[in-house]
Design a protein around this motif. Structure first.
Motif, short mmCIF file in Angstrom:
data_model
loop_
_atom_site.label_atom_id
_atom_site.label_comp_id
_atom_site.label_asym_id
_atom_site.label_seq_id
_atom_site.Cartn_x
_atom_site.Cartn_y
_atom_site.Cartn_z
N GLN A 104 0.84 -1.19 0.00
CA GLN A 104 0.00 0.00 0.00
C GLN A 104 0.88 1.24 0.00
OE1 GLN A 104 -2.74 -0.54 3.39
NE2 GLN A 104 -4.32 -0.94 1.87
N ASP A 119 -13.90 11.04 -6.31
CA ASP A 119 -14.40 9.80 -6.91
C ASP A 119 -14.56 9.91 -8.42
OD1 ASP A 119 -14.44 8.66 -4.43
OD2 ASP A 119 -16.60 8.94 -4.10
N VAL A 132 -5.17 -0.86 -7.33
CA VAL A 132 -6.48 -0.25 -7.10
C VAL A 132 -6.35 0.94 -6.15
CG1 VAL A 132 -7.74 -2.39 -7.52
CG2 VAL A 132 -6.99 -1.84 -5.19
N SER A 179 -8.11 3.47 -3.20
CA SER A 179 -9.14 3.64 -2.17
C SER A 179 -8.81 4.92 -1.41
CB SER A 179 -9.17 2.44 -1.22
OG SER A 179 -7.92 2.26 -0.60
N PRO A 180 -9.83 5.62 -0.94
CA PRO A 180 -9.55 6.85 -0.18
C PRO A 180 -8.96 6.53 1.19
CG PRO A 180 -11.90 6.38 -0.21
CD PRO A 180 -11.26 5.39 -1.13
N ASN A 181 -8.05 7.36 1.63
CA ASN A 181 -7.47 7.20 2.96
C ASN A 181 -8.47 7.75 3.99
OD1 ASN A 181 -5.98 7.21 5.31
ND2 ASN A 181 -4.18 8.21 4.43
N THR A 206 -3.19 0.33 -3.69
CA THR A 206 -2.78 -1.00 -3.26
C THR A 206 -2.33 -1.83 -4.44
OG1 THR A 206 -4.36 -0.93 -1.42
CG2 THR A 206 -3.49 -3.09 -2.04
#
Length: 383
Positions: A178, A188, A228, A230-232, A240
């Motif tokens: 990550q 988004d 991919v 993803s929001p933190n 990731t």
């Protein structure tokens, strides 16, 4: 009816002219890409080989190691440009070697230390796995470098964390890395667009818009690989990277270290017009047990070939007096059946395809790489 037919003919004529104009433009662009690629990659390859030789002599010198890693990063940027025009090239010249994912991550953090310092970013590496595996080292390293640099340059945060985790099963390991930043994050609506080539987000920093696109393409070319977003939850972004590697057995590692290179005992004709690359190329080939005759252009190569026999020819493509195209075509017309491998700096255009059409067996990017050379020779022998 006649009017409609006339309009169709006019439209067809305009389309033909537009097609011809586009074809001419594309040819000009392709030639431009080839020249730019050659002019940039040739000195970059020479620098990389020089630093590699220096690193062999001064193995404990950390600055030399970091300079070599930086030169490797420059070559990978040129590879990004090339793959950005044709993603099918990702599968080209891939070589499985032994690697440690943790060491690759540490190397990446060292390579980007000065960039991170300039942007006020603190880099942290978490998790550890020093086990040796077998995989595509160059591609994995390129993803790690691209994604870490993206986070440093574009996140507008203060910290980037490289968090490594893994699970082992039988003879393979599933990795997850990550790349976490605490920056402004990505809306988004922009996520999928940013995975496309030459797309850039809301950033003031310079860049090609290729890093994220290339990284996902490279990731998906690995076993069980993907990249991919993803929001933190704490603010920022998390990318990731996941992939699976085969574990290297200790006896295989020892055997690999002890085995002789495929060029040992072979007589090689090395054709390269850049003196530094010619000297360094001869040095690394000779070190592996090959007998090397080096010349600076295609005409001298023909003269050498007519006087003695060789097992392999390694040739540059863009050279004065006689280039690699004419050299290869002439040798094949003479009935030469020995392997001919091109090594080129012009990796962005279609120079490689053109040399293959003239009769070369393989084309590799500069600098000359022994692992890629061995893979190429094995493939040629198998065919």
């Amino acid at each position: 009816m006649l009017r409609a037919i006339h309009q169709i003919e006019e439209t067809s004529e305009q389309a033909t002219k537009a097609s011809a104009s586009l074809s001419k433009t594309l040819k000009q662009q392709d030639k431009m890409f080839a020249i730019i690629g050659h002019e940039l990659r040739t000195p970059a390859a020479a620098l990389n080989m020089q630093l590699n030789e220096l690193q062999l002599k001064e193995q404990q010198n950390q600055q030399v190691k970091e300079a070599h890693a930086t030169s490797q990063h420059l070559l990978e940027v040129l590879d990004d440009m090339r793959v950005g025009t044709d993603t099918s090239l990702i599968m080209e010249s891939r070589v499985e070697t032994q690697l440690s994912v943790y060491r690759l991550i540490k190397e990446a953090s060292h390579t980007l230390f000065y960039t991170a310092d300039r942007f006020g970013i603190d880099i942290q590496v978490r998790g550890m796995s020093d086990d040796l595996h077998v995989g595509y080292k160059k591609q994995i390293r390129q993803i790690i470098i691209n994604m870490t640099k993206n986070a440093i340059v574009h996140s507008q945060g203060t910290q980037v964390i490289l968090d490594l985790s893994y699970t082992s099963a039988e003879d393979q390991t599933n990795y997850q890395l990550q790349i976490i930043d605490n920056g402004k994050g990505i809306p988004d609506k922009d996520v999928e667009r940013l995975f496309e080539a030459f797309e850039r987000g809301d950033t003031k920093a310079s860049g090609t818009g290729l890093g994220l696109h290339i990284s996902r393409e490279l990731a998906r070319s690995l076993s069980n690989g993907d990249l991919v977003f993803s929001p933190n939850p704490e603010g920022g972004a998390i990318f990731t990277l996941s992939f699976t590697l085969k574990q290297a057995k200790h006896e295989e590692a020892a055997a690999a270290a002890a085995k002789e290179h495929a060029i040992k005992g072979k007589k090689i004709l090395l054709v390269e017009d850049t003196a530094t690359l010619r000297m360094l190329g001869k040095t690394i080939l000779t070190r592996e047990g090959a007998e090397v005759v080096d010349v600076e252009n295609g005409q001298l190569a023909l003269d050498a070939y007519s006087k003695q026999s060789f097992d392999l020819i390694i040739t540059d493509i863009m050279m004065p007096i006689m280039d690699g195209y004419e050299l290869t075509e002439t040798l094949r017309s003479w009935g030469a059946t020995l392997p001919i491998i091109g090594v080129t700096g012009a990796t962005v255009g279609n120079e490689a395809d053109n040399l293959l059409a003239k009769g070369a067996d393989r084309v590799m990017p500069k600098p000359l790489n022994l692992d890629q050379l061995e893979t190429a020779l094995k493939e040629i022998e198998a065919n």
